[in-house]
Design a protein around this motif. Structure first.
Motif, short mmCIF file in Angstrom:
data_model
loop_
_atom_site.label_atom_id
_atom_site.label_comp_id
_atom_site.label_asym_id
_atom_site.label_seq_id
_atom_site.Cartn_x
_atom_site.Cartn_y
_atom_site.Cartn_z
N ASN A 168 -26.93 -6.23 -4.46
CA ASN A 168 -26.00 -6.87 -5.41
C ASN A 168 -26.73 -7.56 -6.55
O ASN A 168 -26.28 -7.51 -7.70
CB ASN A 168 -25.07 -7.83 -4.67
CG ASN A 168 -23.99 -7.11 -3.90
OD1 ASN A 168 -23.46 -6.11 -4.37
ND2 ASN A 168 -23.68 -7.60 -2.72
N ASN A 180 -26.20 -6.55 -10.41
CA ASN A 180 -25.74 -7.52 -11.41
C ASN A 180 -26.68 -7.60 -12.61
O ASN A 180 -26.24 -7.67 -13.76
CB ASN A 180 -25.56 -8.89 -10.78
CG ASN A 180 -24.37 -8.93 -9.83
OD1 ASN A 180 -23.42 -8.16 -9.98
ND2 ASN A 180 -24.42 -9.81 -8.85
N LEU A 239 -24.65 -0.17 -0.29
CA LEU A 239 -23.96 -1.13 0.58
C LEU A 239 -23.40 -0.44 1.83
O LEU A 239 -23.21 -1.08 2.85
CB LEU A 239 -22.84 -1.83 -0.19
CG LEU A 239 -23.30 -2.77 -1.30
CD1 LEU A 239 -22.11 -3.31 -2.07
CD2 LEU A 239 -24.16 -3.91 -0.74
N ASN A 293 -28.10 -6.28 1.47
CA ASN A 293 -26.91 -6.30 0.60
C ASN A 293 -27.09 -7.29 -0.55
O ASN A 293 -26.67 -7.02 -1.68
CB ASN A 293 -25.66 -6.65 1.41
CG ASN A 293 -25.20 -5.49 2.28
OD1 ASN A 293 -25.73 -4.39 2.22
ND2 ASN A 293 -24.19 -5.74 3.09
N ASP A 294 -27.70 -8.44 -0.28
CA ASP A 294 -27.94 -9.43 -1.34
C ASP A 294 -28.87 -8.87 -2.41
O ASP A 294 -28.64 -9.07 -3.61
CB ASP A 294 -28.53 -10.71 -0.76
CG ASP A 294 -27.50 -11.52 0.03
OD1 ASP A 294 -26.28 -11.28 -0.14
OD2 ASP A 294 -27.92 -12.38 0.83
N ARG A 342 -24.61 1.36 -6.09
CA ARG A 342 -24.34 0.15 -5.30
C ARG A 342 -23.45 0.50 -4.11
O ARG A 342 -23.71 0.05 -2.99
CB ARG A 342 -23.68 -0.93 -6.14
CG ARG A 342 -23.35 -2.19 -5.28
CD ARG A 342 -22.79 -3.32 -6.06
NE ARG A 342 -21.50 -2.98 -6.63
CZ ARG A 342 -20.71 -3.84 -7.23
NH1 ARG A 342 -21.06 -5.11 -7.34
NH2 ARG A 342 -19.56 -3.47 -7.73
#
Length: 186
Positions: free
Chosen positions: A152, A156, A185, A148-149, A181
């Protein structure tokens, strides 16, 4: 459009089943695969129209011993000049969802026998495939096993370029990133 068999490519806009139903099917995965293949061949024969570009898309891949979290199956194929998709995620096992697709195809064969090809064409309007979503990991430029990191962080970084307020950005690009995304996720 080429649809990958793995991971699952669910048609855009088709809602997902929230609560799984108990299946009465007693069919194993290899038999369910054989049933769907036979039903597609018989459907082509009965309709007098070729069934081509068949892809059974799911999260069953590799040598995993456990059932995947997302047990949905999407049968993508071209029939009567259009890409179609029959997607089922109602049951807790991929083989049961695959067997449900077999029964849906058999129902279309019954329509051909009793109502004719025009009835099936009308029914299949609901199966006209919306485009398969782009693989989320390709859009974000990460591995399909990204955390997930990582998802993200990639989002971004790309959003800074894709945002409609930025030079070269657009609402479409930003929408693709948002969708990718969300799928990643999930």
């Amino acid at each position: 459009m080429t649809v990958p068999a793995y991971p699952l490519q669910w048609p855009d806009g088709l809602p997902r089943t929230e609560r799984k139903a108990t299946s009465q099917f007693k069919t194993g995965l290899s038999t369910a695969l054989k049933n769907v293949k036979g039903a597609l061949e018989a459907f082509a024969r009965d309709s007098g129209r070729a069934v081509t570009d068949i892809v059974l898309s799911s999260n069953v891949g590799g040598l995993a011993l456990e059932t995947p979290k997302d047990t949905g199956v999407a049968a993508w194929f071209t029939w009567d000049g259009e890409q179609r998709c029959i997607a089922v995620d109602r049951y807790p096992k991929p083989e049961d969802n695959l067997q449900a697709i077999y029964h849906i195809l058999e129902a279309r064969r019954t329509e051909i026998r009793h109502g004719g090809l025009h009835i099936v064409r009308q029914t299949f309007k609901g199966f006209t495939a919306l485009p398969a979503p782009e693989p989320w990991h390709d859009v974000l430029g990460v591995s399909h096993e990204a955390t997930n990191d990582q998802i993200n962080a990639a989002f971004n970084a790309l959003a800074k370029k894709a945002h409609p307020d930025m030079p070269g950005g657009s609402a479409d690009w930003m929408a693709r990133l948002n969708a990718a995304r969300a799928r990643g996720l999930k």
